[in-house]
Write an enzyme that holds these catalytic residues in place. Structure first.
Site, mmCIF file in Angstrom:
data_model
loop_
_atom_site.group_PDB
_atom_site.id
_atom_site.type_symbol
_atom_site.label_atom_id
_atom_site.label_comp_id
_atom_site.label_asym_id
_atom_site.label_seq_id
_atom_site.Cartn_x
_atom_site.Cartn_y
_atom_site.Cartn_z
ATOM 1 N N CYS A 22 0.871 -1.169 0.000
ATOM 2 C CA CYS A 22 0.000 0.000 0.000
ATOM 3 C C CYS A 22 0.912 1.225 0.000
ATOM 4 C CB CYS A 22 -0.945 -0.002 1.209
ATOM 5 S SG CYS A 22 -0.126 0.022 2.818
ATOM 6 N N ALA A 24 2.076 3.335 2.307
ATOM 7 C CA ALA A 24 3.130 3.407 3.317
ATOM 8 C C ALA A 24 3.587 2.042 3.803
ATOM 9 C CB ALA A 24 2.648 4.235 4.508
ATOM 10 N N GLY A 25 2.851 0.984 3.446
ATOM 11 C CA GLY A 25 3.235 -0.347 3.884
ATOM 12 C C GLY A 25 3.043 -0.575 5.367
ATOM 13 N N SER A 27 -0.495 0.088 7.168
ATOM 14 C CA SER A 27 -1.845 -0.143 7.659
ATOM 15 C C SER A 27 -2.673 -1.028 6.736
ATOM 16 C CB SER A 27 -2.567 1.199 7.872
ATOM 17 O OG SER A 27 -3.850 1.005 8.417
ATOM 18 N N ARG A 28 -2.930 -0.561 5.522
ATOM 19 C CA ARG A 28 -3.794 -1.335 4.622
ATOM 20 C C ARG A 28 -3.195 -2.689 4.266
ATOM 21 N NH1 ARG A 28 -4.911 3.338 0.292
ATOM 22 N NH2 ARG A 28 -2.877 3.937 1.121
#
Length: 233
Positions: A22, A24-25, A27-28
């Site tokens: 995602c 930022a790697g 959260s999602r």
């Protein structure tokens, strides 16, 4: 979650890898991997998330995704849109946006049972026998603390009895016009106009003391429960 699980599993089972990413790697993508671990290894959210953080300490699933993962766990890692838990969650999310919504999404409403057939128990208006909802539309809740939950009211009004005198259900298609543009109001029978109960997007307190949000409640003494019997000749 179901689609991503199949994609990751296919890659891993084939001896390959799957890239989950995602912006930022943190959260999602972490949410998807946590869901995969939960389903693949039959883990609870806390344990699956802990395992992921032990490998990638900077992951940080936001509170909204964490809530969804806990719901996923409660549904045995299956996205079951017919589950009362899922329906209640979906209604709660809509409540957060109401009344900014121009209209309530159509998929939120259960099919009007008067216009469909089913073998499950139905609930009808006691006055005119118009079918109102089916058993699968009932959104159960934990029984509250009874009289102690109403301590803000006069003591003379407290009975000490813990019981639910209303059915809290998901919205049904015949309610749609009554819900447009208002936060609360009465629920009337679509055939005889008899008062059945009320609704409130802000929630309401059940007779057992439990607060339910949002609340679409029909009183027990205004409806009859009907079972279909299969009689063999």
């Amino acid at each position: 979650m179901d689609t991503s699980f199949r994609f990751i599993k296919e890659g891993v089972d084939g001896g390959r890898a799957a890239l989950v990413h995602c912006q930022a790697g943190r959260s999602r993508s972490a949410t998807i991997v946590t869901a995969y671990l939960m389903k693949r290894y039959k883990l609870g959210f806390t344990e699956a998330y802990h395992r992921l953080k032990s490998l990638k300490p900077d992951v940080q699933v936001n509170s909204g995704f964490e809530e969804q993962l806990c719901l996923y766990e409660a549904m045995q890692c299956e996205v079951d849109t017919s589950s009362p838990l899922y329906k209640q969650y979906r209604l709660t999310k809509i409540t957060e946006k109401y009344p900014e919504l121009q209209k309530v999404p159509r998929e939120v409403f259960a099919v009007d049972p008067a216009h469909s057939s089913s073998s499950e128990a139905s609930y009808r208006c006691r006055k005119c026998s118009r079918t109102l909802f089916r058993g699968s539309s009932i959104l159960s809740h934990l029984v509250g603390e009874g009289a102690s939950a109403f301590s803000h009211k006069k003591a003379s009004n407290l009975t000490g009895e813990v019981q639910c005198t209303s059915y809290f259900i998901e919205p049904v298609q015949w309610m749609e016009q009554a819900l447009l543009g208002v936060m609360d109001g009465q629920l009337l029978c679509p055939k005889c106009n008899c008062k059945l109960g009320s609704f409130s997007w802000c929630g309401d307190q059940c007779s057992c003391g439990r607060w339910v949000t949002p609340a679409f409640q029909l009183h027990h003494n205004r409806v009859d429960k009907i079972w279909q019997l299969n009689i063999m000749k």
